[in-house]
Structure formats: structure tokens, C-alpha cells
Design an enzyme around this catalytic site. Structure first.
Site, PDB file in Angstrom:
ATOM      1  N   SER A 178      -1.918   2.999  -3.518  1.00 52.81           N
ATOM      2  CA  SER A 178      -0.738   3.233  -2.752  1.00 52.81           C
ATOM      3  C   SER A 178      -1.194   4.159  -1.613  1.00 52.81           C
ATOM      4  CB  SER A 178       0.214   3.562  -3.598  1.00 52.81           C
ATOM      5  OG  SER A 178       0.108   4.797  -4.173  1.00 52.81           O
ATOM      6  N   SER A 179      -0.317   4.932  -1.059  1.00 49.84           N
ATOM      7  CA  SER A 179      -0.393   5.805  -0.104  1.00 49.84           C
ATOM      8  C   SER A 179      -0.442   7.186  -0.913  1.00 49.84           C
ATOM      9  CB  SER A 179       0.594   6.021   0.639  1.00 49.84           C
ATOM     10  OG  SER A 179       1.980   5.875   0.156  1.00 49.84           O
TER      11      SER A 179
END
Length: 148
Positions: A72-73
């Protein structure tokens, strides 16, 4: 007398700057992508991802050579925290550019390169001495930890 051959790198590759600067140190190489969120303990700079080939090892104070980021980010936040805790890598070399790895490199603020003329995963082994000159787009490699 000629130039001292001990100062010449064994391998030189060229690439594109992601974050500028110059850094050198011992290489830590993985053929596996790295997950930030849940894959790294930012307090130790340690890979904690289950089944990762570097699990239990710290990249703190090393040149991290890897294919790219996954997950993910949260990647950038975790790597930013390694900088704040003093457990960040000295520099990074990677092959696959994504927004998460690009942002992670920017917040990490260490010399970083990508888009090489020769794959760093094939040229560099863990323990090699590596000098990144991201401003010039040059990576110099001394095999077996031999230092310039």
C-alpha cells in the site's frame, strides 16, 4: 607508476537519478520486492515480512538493492520513519518505478537511482562495496566488500 588498481571499481553501471547525492557503503541485495506496511520494522530498519529472504535482517546503514516496492501507500511512511529513527538505508537502487517507491525515496532523502543500463540485481551481491553518485548517474561496485 600507474594508477593504483585497488581504487578502481570492478563494475560500473549507469542509471537515472531519483534522489540526488552521493553515498557509499556495504550492499544488501534482495531479489524480492519489499512491503513497507507490515514488511519493515522502522524502529530497527529490519525486514519482518513473513517468507521474505531478508527476514530478520536490517538495512540500516547499507545500500539497499531491490526490485521495487509492493503493498500500500504506507511504504513511504514506513521508510520516512526509518530516517527519523536513524535506521534508514544509506542509499537505494531499484528496478521497478511506482508512485509508492518514488514517494518513499523522496521522504527518505538518500541517494537513489533506477533505470539502469545493466541490472543491479545481477551486478551487485550482498557485501559488495557500492558508491552511488546519483547526480552523475553512476554506480561503482567493488566486489567482495573490497573498498576503494
Amino acid at each position: 607508476m600507474g594508477t593504483d588498481t585497488l581504487t578502481k571499481p570492478d563494475v560500473v553501471i549507469r542509471g537515472r537519478k531519483v534522489v540526488g547525492g552521493v553515498s557509499e557503503g556495504e550492499a544488501m541485495v534482495t531479489s524480492q520486492t519489499i512491503s513497507g506496511w507490515g514488511g519493515v520494522n522502522p524502529m530497527k530498519g529490519e525486514i519482518i515480512e513473513s517468507h521474505h529472504e531478508l527476514r530478520g535482517q536490517s538495512f540500516a546503514g547499507k545500500i539497499l538493492v531491490f526490485p521495487g516496492a509492493k503493498g500500500s501507500s504506507g511504504w513511504s511512511g514506513v521508510f520516512h520513519t526509518t530516517r527519523l529513527t536513524g535506521k534508514a538505508p544509506l542509499g537505494m537502487l531499484f528496478n521497478i518505478m511506482t508512485t509508492k517507491v518514488a514517494l518513499g525515496c523522496v521522504v527518505l532523502r538518500v541517494p537513489t537511482m533506477t533505470d539502469f543500463d545493466s541490472d543491479p540485481l545481477e551486478q551487485i551481491e550482498t557485501g559488495d562495496w557500492v558508491r552511488i553518485d546519483a547526480d552523475e548517474g553512476v554506480v561503482s561496485i567493488w566486489k567482495g566488500g573490497r573498498r576503494p
